[in-house]
Design a protein around this motif. Structure first.
Motif, PDB file in Angstrom:
ATOM      1  N   THR A 107       3.575   6.000  -5.520  1.00  0.00           N
ATOM      2  CA  THR A 107       3.428   5.789  -7.110  1.00  0.00           C
ATOM      3  C   THR A 107       2.349   6.619  -7.731  1.00  0.00           C
ATOM      4  O   THR A 107       2.667   7.477  -8.432  1.00  0.00           O
ATOM      5  CB  THR A 107       2.929   4.246  -7.604  1.00  0.00           C
ATOM      6  OG1 THR A 107       4.292   3.619  -7.310  1.00  0.00           O
ATOM      7  CG2 THR A 107       3.234   4.705  -9.163  1.00  0.00           C
ATOM      8  N   ILE A 108       1.196   6.789  -7.091  1.00  0.00           N
ATOM      9  CA  ILE A 108       0.180   7.864  -7.329  1.00  0.00           C
ATOM     10  C   ILE A 108       0.432   8.982  -7.150  1.00  0.00           C
ATOM     11  O   ILE A 108       0.183  10.067  -8.117  1.00  0.00           O
ATOM     12  CB  ILE A 108      -1.191   7.294  -6.515  1.00  0.00           C
ATOM     13  CG1 ILE A 108      -1.669   5.829  -6.788  1.00  0.00           C
ATOM     14  CG2 ILE A 108      -2.212   8.425  -6.655  1.00  0.00           C
ATOM     15  CD1 ILE A 108      -2.764   5.470  -6.143  1.00  0.00           C
ATOM     16  N   GLU A 109       0.969   9.254  -5.864  1.00  0.00           N
ATOM     17  CA  GLU A 109       1.417  10.899  -5.460  1.00  0.00           C
ATOM     18  C   GLU A 109       2.408  11.244  -6.286  1.00  0.00           C
ATOM     19  O   GLU A 109       2.329  12.408  -6.841  1.00  0.00           O
ATOM     20  CB  GLU A 109       1.868  10.761  -3.877  1.00  0.00           C
ATOM     21  CG  GLU A 109       1.180  10.573  -2.968  1.00  0.00           C
ATOM     22  CD  GLU A 109       1.470  10.326  -1.513  1.00  0.00           C
ATOM     23  OE1 GLU A 109       2.641  10.563  -1.557  1.00  0.00           O
ATOM     24  OE2 GLU A 109       0.582  10.048  -0.591  1.00  0.00           O
ATOM     25  N   ASN A 110       3.518  10.596  -6.874  1.00  0.00           N
ATOM     26  CA  ASN A 110       4.801  11.100  -7.483  1.00  0.00           C
ATOM     27  C   ASN A 110       4.744  10.786  -8.992  1.00  0.00           C
ATOM     28  O   ASN A 110       5.497  11.180  -9.718  1.00  0.00           O
ATOM     29  CB  ASN A 110       5.690  10.671  -6.729  1.00  0.00           C
ATOM     30  CG  ASN A 110       5.839  10.831  -5.373  1.00  0.00           C
ATOM     31  OD1 ASN A 110       5.593  11.944  -4.999  1.00  0.00           O
ATOM     32  ND2 ASN A 110       6.331   9.949  -4.499  1.00  0.00           N
ATOM     33  N   ASP A 126      10.633   2.064 -13.808  1.00  0.00           N
ATOM     34  CA  ASP A 126      12.002   2.082 -13.578  1.00  0.00           C
ATOM     35  C   ASP A 126      12.135   2.749 -12.122  1.00  0.00           C
ATOM     36  O   ASP A 126      12.869   2.231 -11.363  1.00  0.00           O
ATOM     37  CB  ASP A 126      12.688   2.449 -14.763  1.00  0.00           C
ATOM     38  CG  ASP A 126      12.622   1.684 -15.874  1.00  0.00           C
ATOM     39  OD1 ASP A 126      12.621   0.425 -15.881  1.00  0.00           O
ATOM     40  OD2 ASP A 126      13.094   2.648 -17.037  1.00  0.00           O
ATOM     41  N   ILE A 127      11.598   3.906 -12.178  1.00  0.00           N
ATOM     42  CA  ILE A 127      11.657   4.736 -10.554  1.00  0.00           C
ATOM     43  C   ILE A 127      11.004   3.934  -9.745  1.00  0.00           C
ATOM     44  O   ILE A 127      11.720   3.692  -8.530  1.00  0.00           O
ATOM     45  CB  ILE A 127      11.120   5.879 -10.759  1.00  0.00           C
ATOM     46  CG1 ILE A 127      11.628   6.832 -11.961  1.00  0.00           C
ATOM     47  CG2 ILE A 127      11.120   6.877  -9.676  1.00  0.00           C
ATOM     48  CD1 ILE A 127      13.178   7.063 -11.583  1.00  0.00           C
ATOM     49  N   HIS A 172       1.017  -1.218  -0.064  1.00  0.00           N
ATOM     50  CA  HIS A 172      -0.158   0.099  -0.129  1.00  0.00           C
ATOM     51  C   HIS A 172       0.813   1.332  -0.079  1.00  0.00           C
ATOM     52  O   HIS A 172       0.618   2.434  -0.518  1.00  0.00           O
ATOM     53  CB  HIS A 172      -0.949   0.044   1.285  1.00  0.00           C
ATOM     54  CG  HIS A 172      -1.916  -1.004   1.170  1.00  0.00           C
ATOM     55  ND1 HIS A 172      -2.847  -1.368   2.152  1.00  0.00           N
ATOM     56  CD2 HIS A 172      -2.598  -1.474   0.139  1.00  0.00           C
ATOM     57  CE1 HIS A 172      -3.664  -2.330   1.630  1.00  0.00           C
ATOM     58  NE2 HIS A 172      -3.711  -2.464   0.505  1.00  0.00           N
ATOM     59  N   PHE A 173       2.091   1.321   0.480  1.00  0.00           N
ATOM     60  CA  PHE A 173       2.923   2.403   0.641  1.00  0.00           C
ATOM     61  C   PHE A 173       3.507   2.605  -0.683  1.00  0.00           C
ATOM     62  O   PHE A 173       3.453   3.910  -1.215  1.00  0.00           O
ATOM     63  CB  PHE A 173       4.078   1.916   1.655  1.00  0.00           C
ATOM     64  CG  PHE A 173       5.356   3.129   1.550  1.00  0.00           C
ATOM     65  CD1 PHE A 173       5.125   4.117   2.431  1.00  0.00           C
ATOM     66  CD2 PHE A 173       6.365   2.874   0.635  1.00  0.00           C
ATOM     67  CE1 PHE A 173       6.155   5.100   2.262  1.00  0.00           C
ATOM     68  CE2 PHE A 173       7.440   3.613   0.716  1.00  0.00           C
ATOM     69  CZ  PHE A 173       7.271   4.699   1.620  1.00  0.00           C
ATOM     70  N   TYR A 174       3.927   1.579  -1.361  1.00  0.00           N
ATOM     71  CA  TYR A 174       4.503   1.676  -2.894  1.00  0.00           C
ATOM     72  C   TYR A 174       3.334   2.375  -3.908  1.00  0.00           C
ATOM     73  O   TYR A 174       3.645   3.190  -4.570  1.00  0.00           O
ATOM     74  CB  TYR A 174       5.337   0.530  -3.188  1.00  0.00           C
ATOM     75  CG  TYR A 174       6.726   0.304  -2.475  1.00  0.00           C
ATOM     76  CD1 TYR A 174       7.529   1.455  -2.607  1.00  0.00           C
ATOM     77  CD2 TYR A 174       6.742  -0.874  -1.762  1.00  0.00           C
ATOM     78  CE1 TYR A 174       8.767   1.319  -2.002  1.00  0.00           C
ATOM     79  CE2 TYR A 174       8.006  -0.636  -1.223  1.00  0.00           C
ATOM     80  CZ  TYR A 174       9.029   0.188  -1.143  1.00  0.00           C
ATOM     81  OH  TYR A 174      10.090   0.052  -0.755  1.00  0.00           O
TER      82      TYR A 174
END
Length: 340
Positions: free
Chosen positions: A127-130, A135-136, A121-123
């Motif tokens: 991913t959504i926020e940034n 690759d990142i 859930h953290f990732y």
């Protein structure tokens, strides 16, 4: 498969084909959430039949779906296994709204690499926020961002308003991963600083979203004397300057006093009236957490203390597979010379 199972399979695959048609999935799916929801349902259906049929039926399922829907992708045996793993990983904790906001390739990375639902859930959220590319995202998972985020020792709760304190806390990491640098021991702080600035894009990625690079060795004149900030950033969400001091040594309490001095000067000389208080970050080679906590205890400037890590190219006891000059000469002496 025996005849009974074969008939059951035929009825079961009809159900899957009907589901595909009703959801109108195509190879180039326009609505990602529909694809993710379908993969979840497909994974669940496969998992439910796996106990009775084993895993051999996946090859047949893949073949049948490809024949029925030749213009669609995602029906390889490998992807069908991913669908099953997708369902089994989240099980009853499938957060469709969040998961469906990122592409399937990102989802595969997350549920195959994460060790827990919380980490996944953290990732997903990051991913959504940034707006991370795959690759990142892969780089952030490899660097174990989940375990490092928000782990720096700080005094933010005492020196910042609650809304800013929580945000600032989550912005800092411990340790910082500088594995993109190739420094050889011993190196000086200025060499570390130079290397970070030369790799500023990667350094900004490691710092996180919102950091804007202002400058290095930024001068401030206090009492007629000139002082220099190692690295100066501005954080767009916090609306505050961030002073970063680098130390190629272990943390000692005196470092906190020096950073506090820089923050006071920055607030007077650099900070705009509309900016929030300047934040300090001390990044050291290593630290004793108890000493760091005591060093910050009575300081009234908001600051954090973290470590950094450099990836060692070779272990300390590594012996090169290439022979030394001496070894080559000794080997050649074993053989007589020939004249041609």
């Amino acid at each position: 498969m025996n005849q009974l199972i074969d008939n059951e399979y035929k009825n079961w695959i009809k159900e899957i084909k009907a589901k595909i048609r009703t959801t109108q999935l195509k190879a180039a799916v326009a609505i990602n959430s529909s694809l993710i929801e379908f993969y979840w349902d497909l994974g669940k259906m496969i998992a439910e039949k796996q106990t009775a049929w084993g895993t051999q039926f996946l090859e047949r399922l893949s073949k049948d779906l490809k024949e029925e829907f030749p213009d669609m992708e995602g029906f390889s045996v490998r992807n069908l296994k991913y669908c099953r793993q997708f369902y089994q990983f989240y099980d009853v904790e499938f957060g469709q709204q969040a998961v469906a906001q990122i592409p399937w390739g990102h989802n595969i990375l997350i549920f195959t690499k994460s060790k827990s639902i919380n980490e996944a859930h953290f990732y997903i959220q990051k991913t959504i926020e940034n707006g991370w590319s795959r690759d990142i995202l892969s780089l952030q998972i490899k660097s174990d961002l989940f375990s490092r985020q928000g782990k720096a020792i700080t005094n933010f709760s005492k020196n910042l308003p609650a809304v800013n304190s929580d945000l600032a806390e989550q912005l800092l990491k411990d340790p910082y991963n500088f594995d993109f640098l190739t420094l050889t021991e011993p190196y000086k702080e200025r060499e570390l600083e130079n290397a970070l600035v030369e790799n500023i894009t990667k350094f900004l990625l490691e710092l996180g979203t919102g950091f804007a690079y202002v400058g290095r060795q930024v001068p401030m004149v206090v009492g007629g004397q000139e002082y220099f900030i190692d690295l100066l950033f501005y954080h767009l969400k916090l609306r505050a300057f961030v002073v970063i001091e680098l130390k190629a040594t272990s943390f000692i309490p005196e470092y906190a006093g020096k950073l506090s001095f820089y923050l006071s000067a920055a607030n007077d000389l650099l900070k705009h009236p509309t900016d929030n208080p300047t934040i300090g970050l001390m990044i050291c080679k290593d630290k004793n957490d108890v000493v760091a906590e005591y060093a910050l205890k009575d300081i009234n400037q908001p600051m954090g203390i973290s470590e950094y890590q450099l990836t060692k190219l070779f272990p300390s006891d590594f012996k090169s597979s290439l022979p030394t000059i001496e070894e080559i000469e000794n080997e050649l002496q074993k053989y007589p010379t020939h004249e041609f």
